[in-house]
Design a protein around this motif. Structure first.
Motif, PDB file in Angstrom:
ATOM      1  N   PRO B  83      77.699  90.118  59.841  1.00 11.20           N
ATOM      2  CA  PRO B  83      78.822  91.032  59.585  1.00 11.20           C
ATOM      3  C   PRO B  83      79.016  92.107  60.640  1.00 11.20           C
ATOM      4  O   PRO B  83      80.054  92.771  60.649  1.00 11.20           O
ATOM      5  N   ALA B  84      78.045  92.302  61.535  1.00 13.30           N
ATOM      6  CA  ALA B  84      78.204  93.319  62.593  1.00 13.30           C
ATOM      7  C   ALA B  84      78.650  92.705  63.916  1.00 13.30           C
ATOM      8  O   ALA B  84      78.791  93.416  64.911  1.00 13.30           O
ATOM      9  N   GLU B  85      78.867  91.380  63.944  1.00  7.62           N
ATOM     10  CA  GLU B  85      79.169  90.712  65.215  1.00  7.62           C
ATOM     11  C   GLU B  85      80.516  89.997  65.221  1.00  7.62           C
ATOM     12  O   GLU B  85      80.994  89.532  64.191  1.00  7.62           O
ATOM     13  N   SER B  86      81.072  89.899  66.420  1.00  5.27           N
ATOM     14  CA  SER B  86      82.175  88.966  66.621  1.00  5.27           C
ATOM     15  C   SER B  86      81.853  88.148  67.873  1.00  5.27           C
ATOM     16  O   SER B  86      80.926  88.467  68.617  1.00  5.27           O
ATOM     17  N   TYR B  87      82.607  87.082  68.064  1.00  2.00           N
ATOM     18  CA  TYR B  87      82.243  86.095  69.081  1.00  2.00           C
ATOM     19  C   TYR B  87      83.486  85.599  69.807  1.00  2.00           C
ATOM     20  O   TYR B  87      84.479  85.229  69.172  1.00  2.00           O
ATOM     21  N   SER B 114      87.935  93.655  66.509  1.00  2.00           N
ATOM     22  CA  SER B 114      86.549  93.569  66.030  1.00  2.00           C
ATOM     23  C   SER B 114      86.101  94.919  65.450  1.00  2.00           C
ATOM     24  O   SER B 114      85.526  94.982  64.358  1.00  2.00           O
ATOM     25  N   ARG B 115      86.375  96.006  66.199  1.00  2.00           N
ATOM     26  CA  ARG B 115      86.007  97.359  65.731  1.00  2.00           C
ATOM     27  C   ARG B 115      86.673  97.662  64.399  1.00  2.00           C
ATOM     28  O   ARG B 115      86.041  98.203  63.493  1.00  2.00           O
ATOM     29  N   SER B 120      80.140  95.797  65.570  1.00  2.00           N
ATOM     30  CA  SER B 120      79.589  96.688  66.584  1.00  2.00           C
ATOM     31  C   SER B 120      79.084  95.936  67.811  1.00  2.00           C
ATOM     32  O   SER B 120      78.690  96.553  68.804  1.00  2.00           O
ATOM     33  N   THR B 121      79.077  94.610  67.762  1.00  2.00           N
ATOM     34  CA  THR B 121      78.609  93.793  68.884  1.00  2.00           C
ATOM     35  C   THR B 121      79.554  92.608  69.079  1.00  2.00           C
ATOM     36  O   THR B 121      79.969  91.984  68.103  1.00  2.00           O
ATOM     37  N   VAL B 122      79.866  92.328  70.334  1.00  2.00           N
ATOM     38  CA  VAL B 122      80.622  91.110  70.663  1.00  2.00           C
ATOM     39  C   VAL B 122      79.740  90.255  71.554  1.00  2.00           C
ATOM     40  O   VAL B 122      79.090  90.774  72.478  1.00  2.00           O
TER      41      VAL B 122
END
Lengths: 174, 174
Positions: B83-87, B114-115, B120-122
């Motif tokens: 839940p804290a990442e996108s790709y 994403s934000r 918080s991480t890509v």
């Protein structure tokens, strides 16, 4: 249930796959597929099953193990863009473990998880030469969608996944 | 914003891609990549970019067109399992349109999206031979993650996506 059912199947442990399962799954696929296509077949299976599936779709996917041996898996996800759909991307069962209903049980668990998240349709695809996959999906209630081409009596979507990559397209209403 | 920013870029229309864009995108990739790898290269690009990306990840992805000509695209998603990442899975820009900041602008829009969804991480990956991709990601603030192997001075993750499929792994904190 809103989280996937991870109770044991046919005496085997069921859990979510993770990144560390990626290379072992690719390795057993080569064994289960009998090395079909040689190095190129192996490369194609790897490209169909990138590591991202084992990082970002783990919560909706299943891995079945006997001791530390992988005996079956299902990689699927709830469609982010189509809120009424879910998608089963890749399923494999150890040939030595077939006939025990492992594959069907994993599908049923994915259906239950999909329903719990408001999904009314599940989709999956396969290669037109994979008669076993067509029979399996038909038994589970999938309809093979009409296509503009016919191969061996089955409706085919030509170039579905790219030039020369024909597919059968399965749909099941939950 | 919680939906991706689709305002025009460099005078070009920006929209979400759909299933009908899949084969046209594969076709322009062959042109943009200069037919690299011949039929086999084309097949590999198709396997990296299956139709499912144009069905189920459209809402988080971008396609840039000039009239009906595809000039750039970005395929990405919010990770369902992290839940804290996108790709960001795949990005392409027409060589004739490079130097206008189109690729960077698509990344920035994906970062903003994403934000807005609490990411918080890509993450993104590329092939170790793709020096241009490494320079591009570094300019955008991505860190190349430490790896057990080094190729051309860059840290490499061996067999990341399967046997022989080494990758650079990029991470950016938003």
């Amino acid at each position: 249930m809103t989280t996937p059912d991870l109770t044991p199947l046919a005496g085997h442990r069921v859990r979510h796959p993770g990144p560390d399962d990626h290379l072992p799954v690719l390795a057993v696929l080569d064994t289960w597929w009998g090395g079909l296509g040689g190095d190129e077949g192996s490369r194609q299976r790897a490209l169909l099953l990138p590591k991202l599936m084992f990082q970002h779709f783990t919560g909706s996917s299943f891995l079945v193990t006997a001791d530390d041996r992988i005996v079956a898996f299902l990689i699927g996800f709830l469609s982010p863009s189509r809120p009424a759909e879910s998608y089963i991307h890749f399923v494999g069962v150890d040939p030595a473990e077939r006939g025990k209903g492992l594959g069907a049980a994993l599908y049923e668990r994915f259906f239950a998880y999909s329903r719990a998240h408001g999904r009314s349709t599940v989709r999956a695809i396969t290669s037109p030469v994979n008669k076993g996959s067509h029979a399996f999906h038909t038994r589970l209630g999938f309809v093979t969608e009409a296509g503009p081409k016919e191969v061996g009596g089955l409706p085919v979507q030509p170039d579905y996944d790219g030039p020369g990559l024909d597919r059968l397209s399965f749909r099941k209403d939950l």
